[in-house]
Design an enzyme around this catalytic site. Structure first.
Site, PDB file in Angstrom:
ATOM      1  N   GLU A   9       4.219  -5.561 -16.676  1.00 33.70           N
ATOM      2  CA  GLU A   9       4.724  -6.912 -16.945  1.00 33.70           C
ATOM      3  C   GLU A   9       5.948  -7.282 -16.116  1.00 33.70           C
ATOM      4  O   GLU A   9       6.085  -8.413 -15.677  1.00 33.70           O
ATOM      5  CB  GLU A   9       5.093  -7.081 -18.435  1.00 33.70           C
ATOM      6  CG  GLU A   9       3.948  -6.938 -19.395  1.00 33.70           C
ATOM      7  CD  GLU A   9       3.891  -5.545 -19.976  1.00 33.70           C
ATOM      8  OE1 GLU A   9       3.519  -5.425 -21.126  1.00 33.70           O
ATOM      9  OE2 GLU A   9       4.235  -4.580 -19.259  1.00 33.70           O
ATOM     10  N   ASP A  82       2.326  -3.229 -21.944  1.00 31.88           N
ATOM     11  CA  ASP A  82       2.891  -2.550 -23.118  1.00 31.88           C
ATOM     12  C   ASP A  82       1.810  -2.055 -24.088  1.00 31.88           C
ATOM     13  O   ASP A  82       0.726  -2.638 -24.170  1.00 31.88           O
ATOM     14  CB  ASP A  82       3.846  -3.492 -23.860  1.00 31.88           C
ATOM     15  CG  ASP A  82       5.142  -3.719 -23.100  1.00 31.88           C
ATOM     16  OD1 ASP A  82       5.467  -2.888 -22.239  1.00 31.88           O
ATOM     17  OD2 ASP A  82       5.822  -4.731 -23.366  1.00 31.88           O
ATOM     18  N   TYR A 298       9.159   2.849 -26.629  1.00 30.60           N
ATOM     19  CA  TYR A 298       8.794   1.441 -26.798  1.00 30.60           C
ATOM     20  C   TYR A 298       9.401   0.872 -28.074  1.00 30.60           C
ATOM     21  O   TYR A 298       9.363   1.502 -29.130  1.00 30.60           O
ATOM     22  CB  TYR A 298       7.272   1.298 -26.825  1.00 30.60           C
ATOM     23  CG  TYR A 298       6.806  -0.122 -26.757  1.00 30.60           C
ATOM     24  CD1 TYR A 298       7.225  -0.966 -25.729  1.00 30.60           C
ATOM     25  CD2 TYR A 298       5.945  -0.647 -27.718  1.00 30.60           C
ATOM     26  CE1 TYR A 298       6.802  -2.279 -25.659  1.00 30.60           C
ATOM     27  CE2 TYR A 298       5.509  -1.958 -27.660  1.00 30.60           C
ATOM     28  CZ  TYR A 298       5.950  -2.767 -26.630  1.00 30.60           C
ATOM     29  OH  TYR A 298       5.536  -4.077 -26.567  1.00 30.60           O
TER      30      TYR A 298
END
EC number: 5.6.2.1
Length: 691
Positions: A9, A82, A298
Site C-alpha cells: 500500500e 495488509d 500489525y
C-alpha cells in the site's frame, strides 16, 4: 530487470520490504485502494443482487498505469497488502485491474515487517481469500446503502454536509444516552466517618463500617450524630485481623482497542493519532546500520495471540534481565487454526531486544512514547504475577466497627515493568498498617464525619467509548478511530475536558434517525450485523443474503422518511454582542473542539473568535485587564490577560482574587493528586489541599 513485482500500500512499506527481498524483487506502492464505489452515484445495482460498480479512484490512473507496465515485465506479481479484510480487498482490486489470475498463488501476508517474517511469508504465497473480500465488500455496500439513502434526506430536512452511518450513529446514541443519564440523575446523600488512630507512635486511617458486625449505611447527618453519640472514649479494641496474599496478573498484550484506550490514558493521544504513529512504527523506521525495520506487529487486530517465537524471545530476555523468578508461568501455545483471523497476533514489538532506551536517537518523541508503551505492555504480559500482602483490621468501640485496609507489594512481578494506566495512582504507594494483633488497644486521634452525594455516570472519553463499542460488538479494529473522527467533524459531538458532549445538531440528527430508522441506532442490531460479517469472513454465510435481509425493510423506511420527515430549522443562539467587522449579531456555533463565536452574516462575513471565559480576577501584572481562561494549541487550559498583546501575563495555574498573607503577591490554585492547593507564586506560602 527484476523478476518479481511486489505491490504493497505505502512507499514506506515498499522501501523496507524491497531491501529484505533483494535485487530480483521490485516493490511498488498502490497508495491504498485503487478502485472504489463512485462518489457521484450510489454505485450499487440493487436489482442485480447488489452488484457493486467499481471505478478507478480519481488520481490513481497514473499509479495503475505504472503498476500495469511493471506487471507485464515481471515473471510473477505478488500482492502484499495488509493482513486483514481491507488488505485482502485491495489485493483483489489490484488483481482485477492488472488482469492477474485470481486462482494463482499471488497473495502474500505477514504480521510484521522484519527480514525473517518477510522471507518466510514469500515461501507460502496463497490465493486471494474471497471470503475476506466478500466480508469487506458487504461492509462497504451496507455503509454505502445507509449513507447514500439517509444522508440526502438529512441534507434536505436539516442542513447540508450531514451524514448517517451504521457505526457512527450507534456511537452518537451511546454519547447522547449517557448525557440523558447524567441529566436525569438524582444525587443521593450519604456520609462517611473517617478516623485517625494511634498504635504507639504509629498512625493509620480507618473508616466506619457498621454495628455489631453488620455493615451500616449512613444516609443523613442524623445517622452520623447517632453513631458519634454511641462512641465511648477514645479506646478501640482490635477485634479481627485478616491477612491474605493476593496475586495480580498482568494485562494481556495490546489489541487495537486496548492500545487506543491506554494511549489515551497514559499519553493523552487521540485514537486517530495513536493509529497514525502505530502505522509508522509498523511500516518501518530507519535504524541506521541495521537499515529500515518494522518495530511493531500489525496494528489493526482484535487478537491477543502471541507467536511461539516471540514468547520464547521474551522469556529469554526476562530471565536474563530480571531473573527466573520474574518469568510467567505456563504459557498458552499459539492457536493451531491458521485462518486469516486467527493468524493475527496481538500488537507487540517485533523484537524485545530493541529496548526503547536504545531507540531514542532514531524515534521522534511521540513515536518513542508509543513504542515504549507497546514494548512495556508486551514484556509485562509475559512476566510473573505480582504478589501483594493484604491486611484488613476491624476496630470496635461499644459495638461499633471501624475498618482499616492495608497492602504491601511482596513481589513486584510484572509491575517492575508496567502498570495499567487506570491503576497507576492506586499502586503508587503501599498502604501500610502497624503490626496489629487481635486484642490490642488503639487510640483514636481524630474522628471526622463528611457529607457526600452520589455522582452521575461520567461522560465518555475516547478511551471509554472505544472500550464500550468493542464490548457491545460494534465496529471492528479498523473502524474505531474513523468513527470518533467522523462524529466530531460532522459537529454531532464536541470535546469538553477530553469528554464527549452531544451538540444540539447531534441530538436533532439522532432523534430523526430514531424515529425513521430505529434499526440503524439499535445497538443489538448493529452488533448482529458485525457478527453476520464475521460469518461471511468465515465462509459460513453469503454476503448477498445479509444485505438483502437488511435492505427489504430499510427501503420501506427510506420512502417513509422522504415523505413524512419534517424540515428542522435550527434557531441561532445569539451571543449578545455585535460583530466588530460588519455590526451583525454574533452567534454561538459548535465546532469540532467546542463552541465558538461566529458572525450571523455568514458567508458575507466570515468573522469568528473564541469564547472568552472570565474568572473574575484582575490582571496582577498590568492591573487594568481581566484574567481569562484560554486553551493552548494542544487544548491545555492556561490563564492570560485579556489585554494581550499589550499585556503578556500568562499562567498555567488559575489565579485567585486573594493576595498572599505573607508577601502580598499573587495566589494561584495548583492541581495536585490530593486535590487543589492554593500557593503563592513568590514565597513558600501554601494552604491545605482541598478535594
Amino acid at each position: 530487470m527484476s523478476d518479481y513485482l511486489v505491490i504493497v500500500e505505502s512507499p514506506a512499506k515498499a522501501k523496507t520490504i524491497e531491501r529484505y527481498l533483494g535485487k530480483k524483487y521490485k516493490v511498488k506502492a498502490s497508495m491504498g485502494h485503487v478502485r472504489d464505489l463512485p462518489k457521484s452515484q450510489m454505485g450499487v445495482d440493487i436489482e442485480q443482487n447488489f452488484e457493486p460498480k467499481y471505478i478507478t479512484i480519481r488520481g490513481k490512473g497514473p499509479v495503475l498505469k505504472e503498476l500495469k507496465t511493471a506487471a507485464k515485465k515481471a515473471k510473477k506479481v505478488y500482492l502484499a497488502a495488509d493482513p486483514d479484510r481491507e488488505g485482502e480487498a485491495i489485493a483483489w482490486h489490484l488483481a482485477h485491474s492488472l488482469d492477474l489470475d485470481l486462482n494463482s498463488d499471488c497473495r502474500v501476508v505477514f504480521n510484521e515487517i522484519t527480514k525473517d517474517a518477510i522471507k518466510e511469508s514469500f515461501k507460502h504465497p496463497r490465493m486471494i481469500n474471497m471470503d475476506l473480500v466478500d466480508a469487506q465488500q458487504a461492509r462497504r455496500i451496507l455503509d454505502r446503502l445507509v449513507g447514500y439513502k439517509i444522508s440526502p434526506i438529512l441534507w434536505k430536512k436539516v442542513k447540508k454536509g450531514l451524514s448517517a452511518g451504521r457505526v457512527q450513529s450507534v456511537a452518537l446514541r451511546l454519547i447522547i444516552d449517557r448525557e440523558k443519564e447524567i441529566n436525569d440523575f438524582k444525587p443521593e446523600e450519604y456520609w462517611t466517618i473517617d478516623g485517625t488512630f494511634l498504635k504507639g507512635q504509629e498512625t493509620f486511617e480507618a473508616s466506619f463500617f457498621g454495628k455489631n458486625g453488620k455493615k451500616l449505611p449512613l444516609n443523613s447527618e442524623a445517622d452520623v450524630k447517632e453513631i458519634l453519640s454511641q462512641l465511648k472514649g477514645n479506646q478501640y479494641t482490635v477485634e479481627k485481623v485478616t491477612k491474605k496474599e493476593r496475586k495480580r496478573n498482568p494485562a494481556l498484550p495490546f489489541t487495537t482497542s486496548t492500545l487506543q484506550q491506554e494511549a489515551a490514558r497514559k499519553l493523552n493521544f487521540r485514537a486517530k493519532k495513536t493509529m497514525m504513529i502505530a502505522q509508522q512504527l509498523y511500516e518501518g523506521i530507519d535504524l541506521g546500520r541495521e537499515g529500515t525495520v518494522g518495530l511493531i506487529t500489525y496494528m489493526r487486530t482484535d487478537s491477543t495471540r502471541i507467536s511461539n517465537t516471540a514468547v520464547d524471545e521474551a522469556a529469554a530476555f526476562i530471565d536474563q534481565t530480571y531473573g527466573k523468578e520474574f518469568l510467567g508461568g505456563k504459557r498458552k501455545p499459539a492457536k493451531k487454526n491458521e485462518n486469516a483471523q486467527d493468524a493475527h497476533e496481538a500488537i507487540r514489538p517485533t523484537s524485545v531486544l530493541r529496548k526503547p532506551s536504545e531507540l531514542k536517537a532514531v524515534l521522534g518523541r511521540d513515536q518513542m512514547r508509543l513504542y515504549k508503551l507497546i514494548w512495556e505492555r508486551f514484556v509485562a504480559s509475559q512476566m510473573a504475577p505480582a504478589v501483594l500482602d493484604t491486611m484488613s483490621v476491624d476496630l470496635t468501640n461499644n459495638g461499633l466497627t471501624f475498618r482499616a485496609n492495608g497492602s504491601k507489594v511482596k513481589f513486584s512481578g510484572f509491575m517492575k515493568v508496567y502498570v495499567e494506566g487506570k491503576d497507576d495512582q492506586m499502586e503508587e504507594k503501599d498502604r501500610m498498617l502497624p503490626d496489629l494483633q487481635e486484642g490490642d488497644t488503639v487510640l483514636s486521634k481524630d474522628i471526622e464525619p463528611e457529607q457526600h452525594f452520589t455522582q452521575p455516570p461520567p461522560r465518555y472519553t475516547e478511551a471509554r467509548l472505544v472500550k464500550t463499542l468493542e464490548e457491545r460488538g460494534i465496529g471492528r479494529p479498523s473502524t474505531y478511530a474513523p468513527t470518533l473522527d467522523t462524529i466530531q467533524r460532522r459537529g454531532y459531538v464536541a470535546l469538553d475536558n477530553k469528554r464527549f458532549v452531544p451538540t444540539e445538531l447531534g441530538q436533532i440528527v439522532l432523534d430523526l434517525i430514531m424515529e425513521f430508522f430505529p434499526e440503524i441506532i439499535n445497538v443489538e442490531f448493529t452488533a448482529k450485523m458485525e457478527r453476520d460479517l464475521d460469518h461471511v469472513e468465515e465462509g459460513n454465510t453469503e454476503w448477498v443474503k445479509i444485505i438483502d435481509n437488511f435492505y427489504t425493510d430499510f427501503e420501506k423506511r427510506v420512502k417513509k422518511a422522504e415523505s413524512e420527515m419534517k424540515e428542522v430549522e435550527i434557531e441561532p443562539e445569539y451571543a449578545g454582542e455585535d460583530c466588530e467587522l460588519c455590526s451583525s449579531p454574533m452567534v454561538y456555533k459548535m465546532g469540532r473542539y467546542g463552541k465558538f463565536l461566529a458572525c450571523s452574516n455568514f458567508p458575507d462575513c466570515r468573522n469568528t473568535k473564541p469564547i472568552v471565559k472570565q474568572i473574575g480576577v484582575k490582571c496582577p501584572s498590568c492591573g487594568e485587564g481581566n484574567i481569562v481562561e484560554r486553551k493552548s494549541k494542544k487544548k491545555r487550559v492556561f490563564y492570560g490577560c485579556d489585554r494581550y498583546p499589550d499585556c503578556e501575563f500568562v499562567s498555567w495555574d488559575k489565579p485567585i482574587e486573594r493576595k498572599c498573607p505573607k508577601c502580598g503577591k499573587m495566589l494561584v490554585e495548583k492541581k495536585l493528586k490530593k486535590g487543589i492547593q492554593v500557593q503563592c507564586v513568590e514565597c513558600d506560602y501554601k494552604e491545605e489541599p482541598q478535594k
